[in-house]
Design a protein around this motif. Structure first.
Motif, PDB file in Angstrom:
ATOM      1  N   SER A  78       0.781  -1.203  -0.227  1.00 35.25           N
ATOM      2  CA  SER A  78       0.013  -0.147  -0.097  1.00 35.25           C
ATOM      3  C   SER A  78       0.804   1.565  -0.057  1.00 35.25           C
ATOM      4  O   SER A  78       0.233   2.507   0.315  1.00 35.25           O
ATOM      5  CB  SER A  78      -1.130  -0.058   1.305  1.00 35.25           C
ATOM      6  OG  SER A  78      -0.129  -0.153   2.500  1.00 35.25           O
ATOM      7  N   THR A  79       2.327   1.349  -0.113  1.00 35.47           N
ATOM      8  CA  THR A  79       2.776   2.346   0.073  1.00 35.47           C
ATOM      9  C   THR A  79       3.520   2.698  -1.290  1.00 35.47           C
ATOM     10  O   THR A  79       4.592   3.265  -1.366  1.00 35.47           O
ATOM     11  CB  THR A  79       4.077   2.082   1.190  1.00 35.47           C
ATOM     12  OG1 THR A  79       4.711   0.825   0.769  1.00 35.47           O
ATOM     13  CG2 THR A  79       3.375   2.053   2.587  1.00 35.47           C
ATOM     14  N   ALA A  80       3.278   2.483  -2.403  1.00 36.25           N
ATOM     15  CA  ALA A  80       3.544   2.858  -3.801  1.00 36.25           C
ATOM     16  C   ALA A  80       3.392   4.493  -3.919  1.00 36.25           C
ATOM     17  O   ALA A  80       2.646   5.056  -3.301  1.00 36.25           O
ATOM     18  CB  ALA A  80       2.912   2.043  -4.907  1.00 36.25           C
ATOM     19  N   GLU A 139      14.926   3.001  -2.346  1.00 38.33           N
ATOM     20  CA  GLU A 139      14.061   3.274  -3.586  1.00 38.33           C
ATOM     21  C   GLU A 139      12.923   2.521  -3.746  1.00 38.33           C
ATOM     22  O   GLU A 139      12.284   2.897  -4.464  1.00 38.33           O
ATOM     23  CB  GLU A 139      15.178   3.373  -4.894  1.00 38.33           C
ATOM     24  CG  GLU A 139      16.344   4.426  -4.597  1.00 38.33           C
ATOM     25  CD  GLU A 139      15.893   5.842  -4.437  1.00 38.33           C
ATOM     26  OE1 GLU A 139      14.754   6.215  -4.860  1.00 38.33           O
ATOM     27  OE2 GLU A 139      16.772   6.595  -4.340  1.00 38.33           O
ATOM     28  N   VAL A 140      13.139   1.260  -3.111  1.00 39.31           N
ATOM     29  CA  VAL A 140      11.770   0.359  -3.428  1.00 39.31           C
ATOM     30  C   VAL A 140      10.684   0.656  -2.431  1.00 39.31           C
ATOM     31  O   VAL A 140      10.988   0.652  -1.101  1.00 39.31           O
ATOM     32  CB  VAL A 140      12.465  -1.024  -3.065  1.00 39.31           C
ATOM     33  CG1 VAL A 140      11.044  -2.140  -3.246  1.00 39.31           C
ATOM     34  CG2 VAL A 140      13.273  -1.495  -4.360  1.00 39.31           C
ATOM     35  N   HIS A 141       9.672   1.148  -2.883  1.00 41.13           N
ATOM     36  CA  HIS A 141       8.523   1.571  -1.998  1.00 41.13           C
ATOM     37  C   HIS A 141       7.482   0.564  -1.812  1.00 41.13           C
ATOM     38  O   HIS A 141       6.883   0.833  -0.621  1.00 41.13           O
ATOM     39  CB  HIS A 141       7.769   2.951  -2.801  1.00 41.13           C
ATOM     40  CG  HIS A 141       8.757   3.974  -3.088  1.00 41.13           C
ATOM     41  ND1 HIS A 141       8.780   5.021  -4.056  1.00 41.13           N
ATOM     42  CD2 HIS A 141      10.051   4.410  -2.284  1.00 41.13           C
ATOM     43  CE1 HIS A 141       9.872   5.775  -4.099  1.00 41.13           C
ATOM     44  NE2 HIS A 141      10.624   5.381  -3.119  1.00 41.13           N
ATOM     45  N   ALA A 151      -2.325   2.340  -1.905  1.00 42.97           N
ATOM     46  CA  ALA A 151      -1.846   3.701  -2.001  1.00 42.97           C
ATOM     47  C   ALA A 151      -2.804   5.094  -2.461  1.00 42.97           C
ATOM     48  O   ALA A 151      -2.328   6.179  -2.356  1.00 42.97           O
ATOM     49  CB  ALA A 151      -0.764   3.619  -3.013  1.00 42.97           C
ATOM     50  N   GLY A 152      -3.963   4.720  -2.579  1.00 47.70           N
ATOM     51  CA  GLY A 152      -4.922   5.751  -3.241  1.00 47.70           C
ATOM     52  C   GLY A 152      -4.437   6.497  -4.643  1.00 47.70           C
ATOM     53  O   GLY A 152      -4.498   7.658  -4.795  1.00 47.70           O
ATOM     54  N   LEU A 153      -3.878   5.532  -5.387  1.00 42.72           N
ATOM     55  CA  LEU A 153      -3.260   5.979  -6.831  1.00 42.72           C
ATOM     56  C   LEU A 153      -3.719   5.083  -7.777  1.00 42.72           C
ATOM     57  O   LEU A 153      -4.693   4.095  -7.648  1.00 42.72           O
ATOM     58  CB  LEU A 153      -1.687   5.857  -6.821  1.00 42.72           C
ATOM     59  CG  LEU A 153      -1.404   7.306  -5.657  1.00 42.72           C
ATOM     60  CD1 LEU A 153       0.587   6.615  -5.274  1.00 42.72           C
ATOM     61  CD2 LEU A 153      -1.426   8.619  -6.005  1.00 42.72           C
ATOM     62  N   ALA A 154      -3.457   5.130  -9.035  1.00 41.65           N
ATOM     63  CA  ALA A 154      -3.790   4.495 -10.119  1.00 41.65           C
ATOM     64  C   ALA A 154      -2.610   3.899 -10.747  1.00 41.65           C
ATOM     65  O   ALA A 154      -1.370   4.297 -10.669  1.00 41.65           O
ATOM     66  CB  ALA A 154      -4.644   5.529 -11.019  1.00 41.65           C
ATOM     67  N   ALA A 183       7.087  -1.812  -6.777  1.00 45.96           N
ATOM     68  CA  ALA A 183       6.876  -0.403  -7.134  1.00 45.96           C
ATOM     69  C   ALA A 183       8.521   0.225  -6.701  1.00 45.96           C
ATOM     70  O   ALA A 183       8.585   0.603  -5.324  1.00 45.96           O
ATOM     71  CB  ALA A 183       5.911   0.420  -6.328  1.00 45.96           C
ATOM     72  N   VAL A 184       8.976   1.190  -7.629  1.00 49.35           N
ATOM     73  CA  VAL A 184      10.355   1.372  -7.257  1.00 49.35           C
ATOM     74  C   VAL A 184      10.508   2.901  -7.926  1.00 49.35           C
ATOM     75  O   VAL A 184       9.770   3.170  -9.040  1.00 49.35           O
ATOM     76  CB  VAL A 184      11.543   0.482  -7.917  1.00 49.35           C
ATOM     77  CG1 VAL A 184      11.221   0.365  -9.334  1.00 49.35           C
ATOM     78  CG2 VAL A 184      12.845   1.242  -7.242  1.00 49.35           C
TER      79      VAL A 184
END
Length: 354
Positions: free
Chosen positions: A171-173, A226-228, A249-252, A316-317
């Motif tokens: 969830s942290t992207a 750098e890896v999120h 993350a609340g993103l797309a 996600a990086v």
């Protein structure tokens, strides 16, 4: 001369199971409904990861330096070789610890077997297969529990550890992140073909090789600032697990359809109709949050909803580190790893670009 009696058909372990591998998982929509009225874990300040975002494992902080990672995973056979079934199930279960950035510590076996239908020797082979993968991961299977069940079931409960700063959630992207997938897709399609005896020997070897490759790289990825975010791609397919990342993350997410690595026969077999029921259930569960290119052939959509058993990691990086991290992943034994998309601002969803 009397005709020679016909040889009996060889026994197939998969004949005892109505489904197999991570294709057995409940559909995402069903799981959400079942959990909708369950209380949250509560005000436990040391519970860093619970059920809130559908992450890969639970995480409890023991002290300033150590977190405990706990997970369990089990399923019915998707192959007929009991030793390979044990290896696949163990690899899949241990993956959740790697997906959190942790290092596995020990495992407990989960065993359900239909008494009277399986020879004890076959059950011993399942256990041996699981133990061989645990040994490869450097951990013992220190106990477990067994029951008499209508269908064969095997898996592990796995405990791992990590430092708090190396824990990686799904969830942290961050917006702008590059997405990397470490293993090719198509395991569910191969499994469907295998059940109908339509999978080539080379395809079978490729499927086994993918499903029994441990996601050890996750431990190293957790150490990289750098890896999120990291998650493993299993029963919900790349779209379903990607959507979990987006919602958390609340993103797309934007996925490049042509960049996704596939097992060598996956697209051909999908075109021939070798599709799992789980692929249909997955699309019915989350299709409203996925945007596909106009005119996309249905068989290609099934590549994206295909349930993966012991699949790869979706990472996600930060974009400036993507090439370096990709090289690191490939050098660690994942040659098909690829950059497959990016994280962008927007309503939580997944858009597939042709």
């Amino acid at each position: 001369m009397l005709d020679k009696p016909a040889e009996p058909a060889p026994f197939r372990l998969t004949s005892l199971a109505h489904g197999g591998g991570c294709g057995c998982k409940l559909a995402p929509s069903v799981l959400r409904e079942l959990l909708s009225e369950q209380p949250l874990a509560g005000p436990f300040e040391r519970l860093l990861v619970g059920t809130e975002t559908g992450d890969d494992a639970a995480v409890w902080q023991l002290d300033d330096d150590t977190c405990l990672i706990a997970t369990t995973d089990f399923f019915m056979p998707m192959v007929d070789d009991p030793f390979e079934f044990g290896r696949i199930a163990a690899t899949n279960a241990i993956s959740d610890v790697y997906a959190m950035g942790g290092k596995p510590l020990l495992a407990l076996a989960i065993l359900g077997m239909p008494l009277g239908k399986l020879e004890p020797a076959m059950v011993r082979e399942i256990l041996k297969g699981g133990a061989s993968i645990a040994a490869e991961a450097g951990i013992p299977i220190a106990g477990g529990h067994s029951i008499d069940s209508p269908e064969p079931i095997y898996g592990l409960a796995v405990i791992g550890t990590a430092r708090p700063e190396t824990i990686r959630k799904n969830s942290t992207a961050r917006a702008g992140d590059t997405l990397i997938l470490t293993k090719p897709l198509g395991v569910g399609i191969y499994s469907a073909a295998f059940k109908k005896e339509a999978l080539s020997p080379a395809g079978y070897a490729e499927m086994i090789g993918s499903m029994t490759t441990l996601n050890k790289i996750g431990t190293e990825l957790g150490k990289d600032a750098e890896v999120h975010a990291v998650t493993d791609v299993t029963g919900f397919g790349i779209l379903g697990h990607g959507l979990e990342v987006a919602r958390g993350a609340g993103l797309a997410l934007e996925i490049d359809a042509n960049a996704l690595p596939l097992l060598s026969e996956a697209e051909t077999l999908a075109q021939k109709g070798f599709i799992t029921g789980a692929s249909h259930r997955n699309w019915a569960s989350y299709g409203e949050a996925v945007h596909l290119p106009e005119g996309l052939p249905e068989h290609r959509r099934h590549l994206f909803t295909d349930p993966q058993t012991s699949g790869g990691l979706l990472v996600a990086v930060a974009p400036n580190a993507a090439a370096r991290v990709l090289d690191q992943i490939r050098a660690a034994g994942y040659p098909r790893a690829a950059i497959v998309g990016r994280v962008v601002e927007g309503t939580p969803s997944v858009t597939v670009r042709a």
